[in-house]
Write an enzyme that holds these catalytic residues in place. Sequence first.
Site, short mmCIF file in Angstrom:
data_model
loop_
_atom_site.label_atom_id
_atom_site.label_comp_id
_atom_site.label_asym_id
_atom_site.label_seq_id
_atom_site.Cartn_x
_atom_site.Cartn_y
_atom_site.Cartn_z
N TYR A 33 1.24 -1.40 0.24
CA TYR A 33 -0.09 -0.06 -0.22
C TYR A 33 0.87 1.42 0.87
O TYR A 33 2.22 1.21 -0.16
CB TYR A 33 -1.23 0.55 0.89
CG TYR A 33 -0.52 0.37 2.63
CD1 TYR A 33 0.08 -0.17 3.33
CD2 TYR A 33 -0.77 1.76 2.96
CE1 TYR A 33 1.02 -0.39 4.11
CE2 TYR A 33 -0.16 1.99 4.94
CZ TYR A 33 0.76 1.37 5.20
OH TYR A 33 1.57 0.81 6.25
N LYS A 151 6.67 -2.10 1.71
CA LYS A 151 5.20 -1.59 2.27
C LYS A 151 3.88 -2.29 2.08
O LYS A 151 3.20 -2.26 1.41
CB LYS A 151 5.13 0.06 1.73
CG LYS A 151 3.87 0.99 2.90
CD LYS A 151 4.14 2.43 2.76
CE LYS A 151 2.77 3.08 3.21
NZ LYS A 151 3.56 3.28 4.50
N GLU A 183 12.14 2.09 13.80
CA GLU A 183 11.51 3.71 13.60
C GLU A 183 10.18 3.70 14.79
O GLU A 183 10.06 2.81 15.82
CB GLU A 183 11.48 2.99 12.04
CG GLU A 183 10.49 1.52 11.85
CD GLU A 183 10.04 1.95 10.16
OE1 GLU A 183 9.70 2.83 9.97
OE2 GLU A 183 9.99 -0.13 10.00
N LEU A 207 10.81 0.82 7.08
CA LEU A 207 10.47 1.27 5.67
C LEU A 207 11.18 3.01 4.89
O LEU A 207 11.69 3.47 6.34
CB LEU A 207 9.15 2.16 5.62
CG LEU A 207 8.24 1.97 5.20
CD1 LEU A 207 8.20 1.56 4.19
CD2 LEU A 207 6.75 2.98 4.55
N1 PDD Z 1 3.21 5.21 7.43
N2 PDD Z 1 7.47 3.49 9.02
C1 PDD Z 1 5.98 3.18 8.62
C2 PDD Z 1 6.30 1.83 9.63
C3 PDD Z 1 5.65 3.56 8.15
O1 PDD Z 1 3.98 2.61 8.10
C4 PDD Z 1 5.59 5.02 7.44
C5 PDD Z 1 4.04 5.30 6.60
C6 PDD Z 1 6.72 5.56 8.09
C7 PDD Z 1 6.44 6.54 7.02
O2 PDD Z 1 6.84 6.31 5.37
P1 PDD Z 1 6.35 8.50 4.35
O3 PDD Z 1 7.22 9.09 4.56
O4 PDD Z 1 6.16 7.74 3.26
O5 PDD Z 1 4.89 8.05 4.64
C8 PDD Z 1 7.39 4.91 8.08
C9 PDD Z 1 1.92 5.03 6.71
C10 PDD Z 1 1.85 6.68 6.78
C11 PDD Z 1 0.48 4.41 7.53
O6 PDD Z 1 0.58 3.10 7.45
O7 PDD Z 1 -0.13 5.23 7.28
#
Ligand code: PDD
Length: 287
Positions: A33, A151, A183, A207
Amino acid sequence: MTRTVYVNGEYLPETEATVSIFDRGFLMADGVYEVTSVLGGKLIDFEGHVVRLARSLKELDMQPACSRGELLEIHRELVKLNNIDEGLVYLQVTRGSDGDRDFVFPDPKTTKPTIVLFTQNKPNLADNPAAKKGAKIISIEDIRWGRRDIKTVQLLYPSMGKMMAKKAGCDDAWLIEDGHVTEGTSNNAYFVKDGTIVTRPLSTDILHGITRKAVLRMAAEAQLKIEERLFTIDEAKEADEAFTTSASAFVMPVVEIDGVALGDGTPGPIAKRLREIYLDESRKAAI
Ligand code: PDD
């Protein structure tokens, strides 16, 4: 207003959108996703999200469901149909359904991926009161699988982490593996000490955040010092300030870790500045 969503080539009211009970996303979390934010009706960091989606699909031997151009059109159409000024576009691609349950991947020639997109209206995404207060976090063990750079929709443990935080009266959790912070449950993690921003380097352990990449570039342009290295939760607790980054919360100041207040317990100046710069630059570059 009924939300209009997108499923496999069709725009439908959310009440009429369906996916098979045999879909591998549903049975096996066999899907990936992306979440793209919308500010002023425009998409933030769209390019980064489609590039990462393509990488996630490739790593899992999945077929691209749509071209970049088609994805952009669907994102824009949903934003328009749902009248989104500030909010999120959620996109999910699964390996589809071959009408039964089997661990073995179905033949991609006959089983097409399932693609679903929907919007979430969040009128206060940029002017988020939570960002003014800052987040309180707890630390928990990181027991996720080893390919966190992909992801995937396997979000049970991150959900459990958020619930552990909620039960502790906090907002979120940072994950610890082999003594080091990986993270946050749904964001990348940083602390600031003596003006230097510290965050974990990219690997399969975390991620590769799209917001992380943009914020680190903007921090470097603002002449801030950055160290990408492993760090412990104790280092973060002794920091001057801390923050997280994600597409859904941009730069979110962290004011407390495991009950220890950082600095004076309010959002730190670097986190606040980076949030402003990020919002400003992203609005200008939005498409
Ligand atoms: N989550 N690390 C994890 C485990 C994440 O699920 C996310 C993003 C990030 C940040 O990635 P980005 O900057 O590309 O959004 C880091 C999204 C926002 C979610 O699951 O809703």
